[in-house]
Design a protein around this motif. Structure first.
Motif, PDB file in Angstrom:
ATOM      1  N   VAL A   9       0.983 -29.671   9.196  1.00 57.93           N
ATOM      2  CA  VAL A   9      -0.078 -29.995   8.253  1.00 57.93           C
ATOM      3  C   VAL A   9      -1.284 -30.478   9.046  1.00 57.93           C
ATOM      4  O   VAL A   9      -1.135 -31.250  10.002  1.00 57.93           O
ATOM      5  N   GLY A  10      -2.459 -30.010   8.666  1.00 61.27           N
ATOM      6  CA  GLY A  10      -3.683 -30.453   9.328  1.00 61.27           C
ATOM      7  C   GLY A  10      -4.843 -29.596   8.883  1.00 61.27           C
ATOM      8  O   GLY A  10      -4.681 -28.615   8.162  1.00 61.27           O
ATOM      9  N   THR A  11      -6.012 -29.972   9.349  1.00 64.98           N
ATOM     10  CA  THR A  11      -7.197 -29.166   9.047  1.00 64.98           C
ATOM     11  C   THR A  11      -7.152 -27.903   9.901  1.00 64.98           C
ATOM     12  O   THR A  11      -6.375 -27.805  10.859  1.00 64.98           O
ATOM     13  N   GLU A  12      -7.999 -26.961   9.567  1.00 66.56           N
ATOM     14  CA  GLU A  12      -8.094 -25.741  10.374  1.00 66.56           C
ATOM     15  C   GLU A  12      -8.357 -26.102  11.827  1.00 66.56           C
ATOM     16  O   GLU A  12      -7.714 -25.583  12.747  1.00 66.56           O
ATOM     17  N   THR A  13      -9.305 -26.987  12.052  1.00 68.71           N
ATOM     18  CA  THR A  13      -9.670 -27.376  13.409  1.00 68.71           C
ATOM     19  C   THR A  13      -8.488 -27.988  14.140  1.00 68.71           C
ATOM     20  O   THR A  13      -8.199 -27.624  15.287  1.00 68.71           O
ATOM     21  N   GLU A  14      -7.796 -28.924  13.506  1.00 66.94           N
ATOM     22  CA  GLU A  14      -6.633 -29.552  14.141  1.00 66.94           C
ATOM     23  C   GLU A  14      -5.558 -28.524  14.482  1.00 66.94           C
ATOM     24  O   GLU A  14      -4.975 -28.563  15.562  1.00 66.94           O
ATOM     25  N   LEU A  15      -5.317 -27.603  13.569  1.00 65.85           N
ATOM     26  CA  LEU A  15      -4.250 -26.622  13.778  1.00 65.85           C
ATOM     27  C   LEU A  15      -4.582 -25.608  14.860  1.00 65.85           C
ATOM     28  O   LEU A  15      -3.738 -25.314  15.711  1.00 65.85           O
ATOM     29  N   VAL A  16      -5.802 -25.062  14.880  1.00 66.04           N
ATOM     30  CA  VAL A  16      -6.098 -24.056  15.899  1.00 66.04           C
ATOM     31  C   VAL A  16      -6.102 -24.665  17.289  1.00 66.04           C
ATOM     32  O   VAL A  16      -5.598 -24.057  18.241  1.00 66.04           O
ATOM     33  N   TRP A  17      -6.645 -25.870  17.448  1.00 64.03           N
ATOM     34  CA  TRP A  17      -6.614 -26.511  18.763  1.00 64.03           C
ATOM     35  C   TRP A  17      -5.191 -26.867  19.164  1.00 64.03           C
ATOM     36  O   TRP A  17      -4.818 -26.733  20.345  1.00 64.03           O
ATOM     37  N   ALA A  18      -4.366 -27.296  18.212  1.00 66.33           N
ATOM     38  CA  ALA A  18      -2.963 -27.626  18.524  1.00 66.33           C
ATOM     39  C   ALA A  18      -2.197 -26.371  18.945  1.00 66.33           C
ATOM     40  O   ALA A  18      -1.387 -26.419  19.884  1.00 66.33           O
ATOM     41  N   ARG A 116     -16.057 -28.910  27.423  1.00 64.11           N
ATOM     42  CA  ARG A 116     -17.152 -28.057  26.964  1.00 64.11           C
ATOM     43  C   ARG A 116     -17.180 -27.865  25.452  1.00 64.11           C
ATOM     44  O   ARG A 116     -18.206 -27.483  24.898  1.00 64.11           O
ATOM     45  N   VAL A 117     -16.054 -28.064  24.796  1.00 63.22           N
ATOM     46  CA  VAL A 117     -16.015 -27.873  23.345  1.00 63.22           C
ATOM     47  C   VAL A 117     -15.922 -29.195  22.586  1.00 63.22           C
ATOM     48  O   VAL A 117     -15.937 -29.182  21.350  1.00 63.22           O
ATOM     49  N   ALA A 118     -15.857 -30.296  23.301  1.00 65.22           N
ATOM     50  CA  ALA A 118     -15.719 -31.605  22.649  1.00 65.22           C
ATOM     51  C   ALA A 118     -16.839 -31.800  21.631  1.00 65.22           C
ATOM     52  O   ALA A 118     -18.020 -31.638  21.939  1.00 65.22           O
ATOM     53  N   GLY A 119     -16.443 -32.096  20.413  1.00 64.98           N
ATOM     54  CA  GLY A 119     -17.393 -32.364  19.349  1.00 64.98           C
ATOM     55  C   GLY A 119     -18.029 -31.136  18.721  1.00 64.98           C
ATOM     56  O   GLY A 119     -18.823 -31.267  17.792  1.00 64.98           O
ATOM     57  N   MET A 120     -17.696 -29.951  19.210  1.00 64.90           N
ATOM     58  CA  MET A 120     -18.277 -28.738  18.633  1.00 64.90           C
ATOM     59  C   MET A 120     -17.518 -28.316  17.378  1.00 64.90           C
ATOM     60  O   MET A 120     -16.308 -28.465  17.303  1.00 64.90           O
ATOM     61  N   ASP A 121     -18.245 -27.785  16.430  1.00 68.23           N
ATOM     62  CA  ASP A 121     -17.655 -27.219  15.227  1.00 68.23           C
ATOM     63  C   ASP A 121     -17.193 -25.796  15.530  1.00 68.23           C
ATOM     64  O   ASP A 121     -17.831 -25.084  16.307  1.00 68.23           O
ATOM     65  N   LEU A 122     -16.094 -25.379  14.925  1.00 63.51           N
ATOM     66  CA  LEU A 122     -15.592 -24.019  15.141  1.00 63.51           C
ATOM     67  C   LEU A 122     -16.611 -22.953  14.728  1.00 63.51           C
ATOM     68  O   LEU A 122     -16.544 -21.818  15.194  1.00 63.51           O
ATOM     69  N   ILE A 141     -13.537 -17.354  19.620  1.00 57.98           N
ATOM     70  CA  ILE A 141     -13.074 -17.596  20.988  1.00 57.98           C
ATOM     71  C   ILE A 141     -11.719 -18.293  20.981  1.00 57.98           C
ATOM     72  O   ILE A 141     -10.803 -17.901  21.707  1.00 57.98           O
ATOM     73  N   VAL A 142     -11.567 -19.320  20.160  1.00 60.15           N
ATOM     74  CA  VAL A 142     -10.298 -20.053  20.117  1.00 60.15           C
ATOM     75  C   VAL A 142      -9.170 -19.144  19.640  1.00 60.15           C
ATOM     76  O   VAL A 142      -8.081 -19.130  20.236  1.00 60.15           O
TER      77      VAL A 142
END
Length: 169
Positions: A9-18, A116-122, A141-142
């Motif tokens: 369970v998580g947001t799109e951002t949390e899940l793709v980075w995980a 390089r991606v810290a704080g960037m929106d997908l 890219i991700v």
């Protein structure tokens, strides 16, 4: 070497980075404990090696999260490479590097990518475009990097098993 499973369970951002981190950790796990000779062992008829894969993925991290996303020049050891002479330079030169150097190259590339991606929106648009001149986003890219690692992790499974019989996630 421990590997973190992605959350259910998580947001799109949390899940793709995980999932990307899980794929990154999987490749490191597949090469864990292997010496130089083992990292340079192909599974014929392919010339692909686990050492070459570590070098290649270090290059791919820098290529997508630095060169393509931010428009930066390639970094060492990839700066100044004559890619036209050897399109697979990153694979072929791995034999000249120690296991620690290969693992360190990938670890450093992943660290730079994260910075390089810290704080960037997908939805952030890359500084460069596709060959057709179309824009693309960090999200693309991700997702591409997840696919790239997943494909090579499948290769890594076969290579590792052929080297010493080790199988698993």
């Amino acid at each position: 070497m421990a590997r973190t499973d992605p959350p259910y369970v998580g947001t799109e951002t949390e899940l793709v980075w995980a999932f990307l981190d899980h794929c990154r950790e999987t490749l490191v796990l597949k090469t864990d404990g292997l010496d130089a000779a083992q990292l340079d062992t192909p599974l014929p008829p392919s010339t692909m090696t686990l050492g070459g894969m570590l070098s290649h993925m270090a290059f791919v991290e820098d290529w997508w999260f630095s060169v393509r996303l931010h428009g930066n020049e390639p970094e060492a050891p990839f700066a100044g490479v004559d890619w036209e002479s050897d399109w697979d330079w990153d694979w072929h030169t791995a034999v000249d590097r120690s296991p620690d150097e290969l693992r360190g190259m990938l670890a450093a590339a992943v660290t730079r990518s994260r910075e390089r991606v810290a704080g960037m929106d997908l939805s952030a648009v890359a500084a460069t475009t596709t060959r057709a001149g179309d824009p693309f986003m960090l999200r693309w890219i991700v997702l591409h990097m997840i696919e790239e690692y997943a494909r090579h992790n499948g290769h890594a499974d076969l290579l590792r098993e052929s080297i010493n019989g080790v199988t698993g996630d």
